[in-house]
Enzyme design. Structure first.
Site, PDB file in Angstrom:
ATOM      1  N   PHE A 151       0.586  -1.281  -0.192  1.00  0.00           N
ATOM      2  CA  PHE A 151       0.054   0.215  -0.050  1.00  0.00           C
ATOM      3  C   PHE A 151       0.907   1.440   0.216  1.00  0.00           C
ATOM      4  O   PHE A 151       0.674   2.860  -0.488  1.00  0.00           O
ATOM      5  CB  PHE A 151      -1.054   0.205   1.335  1.00  0.00           C
ATOM      6  CG  PHE A 151      -0.434   0.665   2.593  1.00  0.00           C
ATOM      7  CD1 PHE A 151      -0.375   1.953   2.501  1.00  0.00           C
ATOM      8  CD2 PHE A 151      -0.005  -0.706   3.416  1.00  0.00           C
ATOM      9  CE1 PHE A 151      -0.115   2.364   3.586  1.00  0.00           C
ATOM     10  CE2 PHE A 151       0.912   0.008   4.793  1.00  0.00           C
ATOM     11  CZ  PHE A 151       0.622   0.958   4.795  1.00  0.00           C
ATOM     12  N   LYS A 175      -1.494  -6.797  -9.373  1.00  0.00           N
ATOM     13  CA  LYS A 175      -2.651  -6.862  -8.168  1.00  0.00           C
ATOM     14  C   LYS A 175      -2.406  -6.288  -7.330  1.00  0.00           C
ATOM     15  O   LYS A 175      -1.228  -6.620  -6.280  1.00  0.00           O
ATOM     16  CB  LYS A 175      -2.289  -8.628  -7.522  1.00  0.00           C
ATOM     17  CG  LYS A 175      -3.962  -9.013  -7.676  1.00  0.00           C
ATOM     18  CD  LYS A 175      -4.329  -8.064  -6.006  1.00  0.00           C
ATOM     19  CE  LYS A 175      -3.108  -8.395  -4.674  1.00  0.00           C
ATOM     20  NZ  LYS A 175      -3.791  -6.731  -3.239  1.00  0.00           N
ATOM     21  N   GLU A 178      -5.128  -3.765  -2.555  1.00  0.00           N
ATOM     22  CA  GLU A 178      -6.711  -3.419  -1.307  1.00  0.00           C
ATOM     23  C   GLU A 178      -6.726  -2.189  -0.914  1.00  0.00           C
ATOM     24  O   GLU A 178      -7.948  -1.301  -1.153  1.00  0.00           O
ATOM     25  CB  GLU A 178      -7.839  -4.578  -0.999  1.00  0.00           C
ATOM     26  CG  GLU A 178      -6.546  -5.213   0.039  1.00  0.00           C
ATOM     27  CD  GLU A 178      -5.568  -5.946   0.197  1.00  0.00           C
ATOM     28  OE1 GLU A 178      -4.680  -5.797  -0.392  1.00  0.00           O
ATOM     29  OE2 GLU A 178      -5.675  -6.782   1.277  1.00  0.00           O
ATOM     30  N   SER A 228       4.967  -6.829   3.571  1.00  0.00           N
ATOM     31  CA  SER A 228       5.816  -7.216   4.694  1.00  0.00           C
ATOM     32  C   SER A 228       6.215  -8.505   4.464  1.00  0.00           C
ATOM     33  O   SER A 228       6.266  -9.184   3.744  1.00  0.00           O
ATOM     34  CB  SER A 228       4.242  -7.491   5.681  1.00  0.00           C
ATOM     35  OG  SER A 228       3.033  -8.658   4.989  1.00  0.00           O
ATOM     36  N   CYS A 283       9.616   1.719   3.162  1.00  0.00           N
ATOM     37  CA  CYS A 283      10.338   0.274   4.387  1.00  0.00           C
ATOM     38  C   CYS A 283      12.204   1.199   4.324  1.00  0.00           C
ATOM     39  O   CYS A 283      12.828   0.358   4.211  1.00  0.00           O
ATOM     40  CB  CYS A 283      10.090  -0.585   2.905  1.00  0.00           C
ATOM     41  SG  CYS A 283      11.006   0.289   1.383  1.00  0.00           S
ATOM     42  N   GLU A 384       9.183  -3.592  13.002  1.00  0.00           N
ATOM     43  CA  GLU A 384       9.051  -2.659  12.070  1.00  0.00           C
ATOM     44  C   GLU A 384       7.940  -1.915  12.286  1.00  0.00           C
ATOM     45  O   GLU A 384       6.841  -3.103  13.059  1.00  0.00           O
ATOM     46  CB  GLU A 384       8.820  -3.309  11.121  1.00  0.00           C
ATOM     47  CG  GLU A 384       8.385  -2.620   9.956  1.00  0.00           C
ATOM     48  CD  GLU A 384       8.996  -2.778   8.145  1.00  0.00           C
ATOM     49  OE1 GLU A 384       7.294  -4.089   7.790  1.00  0.00           O
ATOM     50  OE2 GLU A 384       8.857  -2.301   6.681  1.00  0.00           O
TER      51      GLU A 384
HETATM   52  P1  NAD Z   1       1.549  -6.965   2.518  1.00  0.00           P
HETATM   53  O1  NAD Z   1       2.304  -7.737   2.883  1.00  0.00           O
HETATM   54  O2  NAD Z   1      -0.016  -6.428   3.900  1.00  0.00           O
HETATM   55  O3  NAD Z   1       0.656  -6.877   1.848  1.00  0.00           O
HETATM   56  C1  NAD Z   1       1.245  -6.217   0.443  1.00  0.00           C
HETATM   57  C2  NAD Z   1       0.452  -7.284  -0.671  1.00  0.00           C
HETATM   58  O4  NAD Z   1       0.566  -8.774  -0.408  1.00  0.00           O
HETATM   59  C3  NAD Z   1      -1.282  -6.547  -0.589  1.00  0.00           C
HETATM   60  O5  NAD Z   1      -1.072  -7.210  -2.333  1.00  0.00           O
HETATM   61  C4  NAD Z   1      -1.901  -8.047  -0.032  1.00  0.00           C
HETATM   62  O6  NAD Z   1      -3.458  -7.979  -1.454  1.00  0.00           O
HETATM   63  C5  NAD Z   1      -0.639  -8.825  -0.642  1.00  0.00           C
HETATM   64  N1  NAD Z   1      -0.826 -10.025   0.606  1.00  0.00           N
HETATM   65  C6  NAD Z   1      -2.022  -9.341   2.253  1.00  0.00           C
HETATM   66  N2  NAD Z   1      -1.446 -11.080   3.227  1.00  0.00           N
HETATM   67  C7  NAD Z   1      -1.321 -11.533   2.152  1.00  0.00           C
HETATM   68  C8  NAD Z   1      -1.930 -13.125   2.236  1.00  0.00           C
HETATM   69  N3  NAD Z   1      -2.054 -13.745   3.562  1.00  0.00           N
HETATM   70  N4  NAD Z   1      -1.252 -13.931   0.567  1.00  0.00           N
HETATM   71  C9  NAD Z   1      -1.375 -13.468  -0.035  1.00  0.00           C
HETATM   72  N5  NAD Z   1      -1.152 -12.169  -0.562  1.00  0.00           N
HETATM   73  C10 NAD Z   1      -1.306 -11.482   1.009  1.00  0.00           C
HETATM   74  O7  NAD Z   1       2.355  -5.400   2.818  1.00  0.00           O
HETATM   75  P2  NAD Z   1       1.416  -3.864   2.956  1.00  0.00           P
HETATM   76  O8  NAD Z   1       0.999  -3.289   4.570  1.00  0.00           O
HETATM   77  O9  NAD Z   1       0.537  -3.604   1.990  1.00  0.00           O
HETATM   78  O10 NAD Z   1       2.932  -2.470   2.693  1.00  0.00           O
HETATM   79  C11 NAD Z   1       3.592  -2.498   3.941  1.00  0.00           C
HETATM   80  C12 NAD Z   1       4.831  -3.646   3.843  1.00  0.00           C
HETATM   81  O11 NAD Z   1       5.855  -3.468   2.799  1.00  0.00           O
HETATM   82  C13 NAD Z   1       6.158  -3.246   4.744  1.00  0.00           C
HETATM   83  O12 NAD Z   1       6.714  -4.285   5.858  1.00  0.00           O
HETATM   84  C14 NAD Z   1       7.284  -2.811   3.945  1.00  0.00           C
HETATM   85  O13 NAD Z   1       8.351  -2.474   4.960  1.00  0.00           O
HETATM   86  C15 NAD Z   1       7.092  -3.469   2.841  1.00  0.00           C
HETATM   87  N6  NAD Z   1       7.809  -2.984   1.603  1.00  0.00           N
HETATM   88  C16 NAD Z   1       9.270  -3.159   1.571  1.00  0.00           C
HETATM   89  C17 NAD Z   1       9.530  -2.604   0.265  1.00  0.00           C
HETATM   90  C18 NAD Z   1      10.745  -3.129   0.126  1.00  0.00           C
HETATM   91  O14 NAD Z   1      11.336  -2.548  -0.853  1.00  0.00           O
HETATM   92  N7  NAD Z   1      11.262  -3.812   0.690  1.00  0.00           N
HETATM   93  C19 NAD Z   1       8.645  -2.057   0.354  1.00  0.00           C
HETATM   94  C20 NAD Z   1       7.854  -1.004   0.091  1.00  0.00           C
HETATM   95  C21 NAD Z   1       7.505  -1.516   1.329  1.00  0.00           C
END
Ligand code: NAD
Length: 491
Positions: A151, A175, A178, A228, A283, A384
């Site tokens: 997000f 994708k 959401e 994450s 991140c 985090e």
């Molecule tokens: P998230 O892991 O909750 O969601 C990321 C994506 O995964 C979304 O599209 C979501 O729909 C999908 N998703 C969530 N749960 C899932 C599951 N159980 N099974 C399959 N798909 C699933 O992450 P977020 O809250 O949207 O983003 C924040 C996180 O992203 C933070 O931890 C941040 O550090 C990390 N991030 C990392 C980088 C990097 O380059 N390392 C860059 C940006 C963000």
């Protein structure tokens, strides 16, 4: 309220989903749209994969110089629409308009870099590796590629992958998160204007059911994930178990070390921007701030002043530097972590909880927060937070700081502020992280360089952006060739 459509086979189509989720403005809880969710989104994903598989046949045989032409068009359309895209980012994600615009700019830079694919895709050739035998590498497309986005950078992260995947001859399914689907809806309105075959680029909405369907589908060849750490690990494992190429970027806990010789005011201002920019939801947000040796008091004061001065509010309002966090759940989680830090023995230097912004009383605001003398084995130091919280950790030496940094499970970024070349050189060599900043607060690699997370911040081999992206989105074919004299006509 509008239920968002998917973009499949060059058209906007209704999802098969019966469930929906509200897309909410985090500054005031206004519902902006409804996004399809649930089991039936798996069928949408399957539909997207089947059209993407067909579109691939023509595209992967199109010369690379022709494949990059739509990217030039896309760059121009993004430039022309940057304000509107940034406005949508602020509305659904919360960050300030200035931050949102800078984010889109970084996305555009990836489109520009991918325009160099005709050169970047060139390969190796060795003449006469054995008598009369030549050997060379051809880079070819891998097939249907999928991106699952988080997000926090809705207008940038899909561009770490999309332009490279297309330029390398693949088809693509996005994708989006959401929580923030509107930004990419706008971008796909622009993509719709490009001269691309139908079905080559698709967008499907949903959550884990949609993702699982993509992870299982035999025609999906590569998965690019950002999010994450627990989900990144899961995507990597399940994608690999299904024989797919996977790059999965995860969460972070970023340390910054301030040496006694660092310039106080400049360092404090840069670090405050890193900790509080995007309300700490980057991140690459600095989180554990380590002050080494003498001068801790002066630096603490400067950091306090820089943090206190940040203007918090609705990101479209003039002069606002920091917006809300993404959701009520997120605000509650962050405030609980702050409370836990205090209960573990940290001293509250600046408390940003109970923030109320006039006109936006329902928003998920937390103002800049500073905890000092946080116990090194406490939860706040290891977890985090993904919110506007700085933990101040005094240490005696650079060696102590490096030992602390290298005990961290994450490895997204580590930064050093100093005036010493030797300290900088030592730090960049020994720090156990994939992105290093020297007198830089957010060590975000430019588009030409790989976004190099390590440890629990990355699962895979090849990272996003630049040459790594070209390698990720192509497969190598090695050709060994002999043309025996005896078989050839005399020349
Ligand atoms: P998230 O892991 O909750 O969601 C990321 C994506 O995964 C979304 O599209 C979501 O729909 C999908 N998703 C969530 N749960 C899932 C599951 N159980 N099974 C399959 N798909 C699933 O992450 P977020 O809250 O949207 O983003 C924040 C996180 O992203 C933070 O931890 C941040 O550090 C990390 N991030 C990392 C980088 C990097 O380059 N390392 C860059 C940006 C963000």
């Amino acid at each position: 309220m509008e239920v968002l459509k998917n973009y499949i086979n060059g058209s906007w189509v209704d999802s098969k989903a019966q469930e929906t989720l509200n897309v909410v403005n985090p500054a005031n809880q206004e519902v902006l749209a409804r996004v399809p969710m649930g089991d039936k989104t798996a069928a949408d994903a399957e539909n997207a994969v089947s059209v993407a598989s067909l579109a691939l046949i023509e595209w992967c045989n199109t010369p690379v110089m022709r494949r990059v032409q739509p990217l030039y068009q896309l760059k121009q359309l993004l430039d022309e629409n940057i304000d509107e895209i940034a406005r949508l980012i602020t509305l659904e994600c919360g960050k300030s308009f200035v931050e949102a615009k800078a984010e889109v700019q970084r996305g555009i830079e990836n489109v520009e870099t991918a325009c160099a694919t005709p050169t970047l895709m060139q390969s190796e050739f060795s003449e006469n590796v054995a008598s009369g035998i030549d050997e060379f590498v051809i880079r070819q497309a891998i097939g249907v590629c999928v991106c699952i986005a988080p997000f926090n950078f809705p207008g940038m992260i899909p561009f770490w992958f999309l332009p490279y995947a297309l330029a390398c001859g693949n088809s693509f399914i996005l994708k989006p998160s959401e929580k923030v689907p509107l930004t990419m809806m706008k971008v796909f309105e622009l993509i719709d204007q490009l001269d691309l075959p139908k079905g080559l680029v698709n967008l499907v909405h949903g959550g884990k059911e949609c993702v699982n369907s993509l992870l299982e589908h035999p025609d999906v060849k590569a998965i690019s994930f950002v999010g994450s750490t627990p989900v990144a690990r899961y995507i990597y494992q399940r994608g690999a178990a299904n024989g797919k190429r996977v790059q999965a970027q995860g969460g972070a806990k970023n340390p910054v070390v301030i040496m006694p010789d660092a310039d106080v005011d400049m360092t404090a201002s840069i670090i405050a921007d890193s900790v509080y920019g995007c309300a700490g939801q980057r991140c690459l947000a600095a989180s554990n701030i380590i002050t080494v040796g003498d001068g801790k008091g002066v630096m603490k004061e400067a950091l306090y002043e820089a943090a206190k001065g940040k203007v918090t509010g609705f990101g479209l309002d003039e002069g606002v530097e920091m917006g809300p966090v993404i959701s009520r759940d997120s605000k509650e989680r962050i405030e609980n972590l702050i409370a836990q830090g205090v209960s573990e023995g940290a001293n509250m230097l600046l408390d940003g909880r109970e923030a109320s912004i006039e006109g936006y009383e329902k928003g998920n605001f937390i103002k800049p927060t500073i905890l000092e003398n946080v116990p090194l084995d406490g939860e706040v130091v290891k977890t985090e937070i993904f919110g506007p919280v700085m933990s101040l950790l005094p240490m005696d030496s650079l060696t102590d700081a490096l030992m602390f940094i290298n005990s961290n499970n994450f490895g997204n970024m580590a930064c050093l502020f100093t005036n010493s070349g030797l300290a900088a050189r030592t730090f960049r060599h020994y720090a156990n992280a994939g992105n290093i900043g020297i007198n830089i607060g957010v060590a975000a690699p430019m588009a030409q360089f790989p976004f190099s997370g390590w440890n629990d911040s990355f699962f895979g081999d090849l990272h996003g952006q630049g040459r790594h992206a070209i390698e990720f989105f192509t497969q190598t074919k090695v050709v060994i060739e002999r043309w025996p004299k005896e078989w050839s006509r005399k020349f």
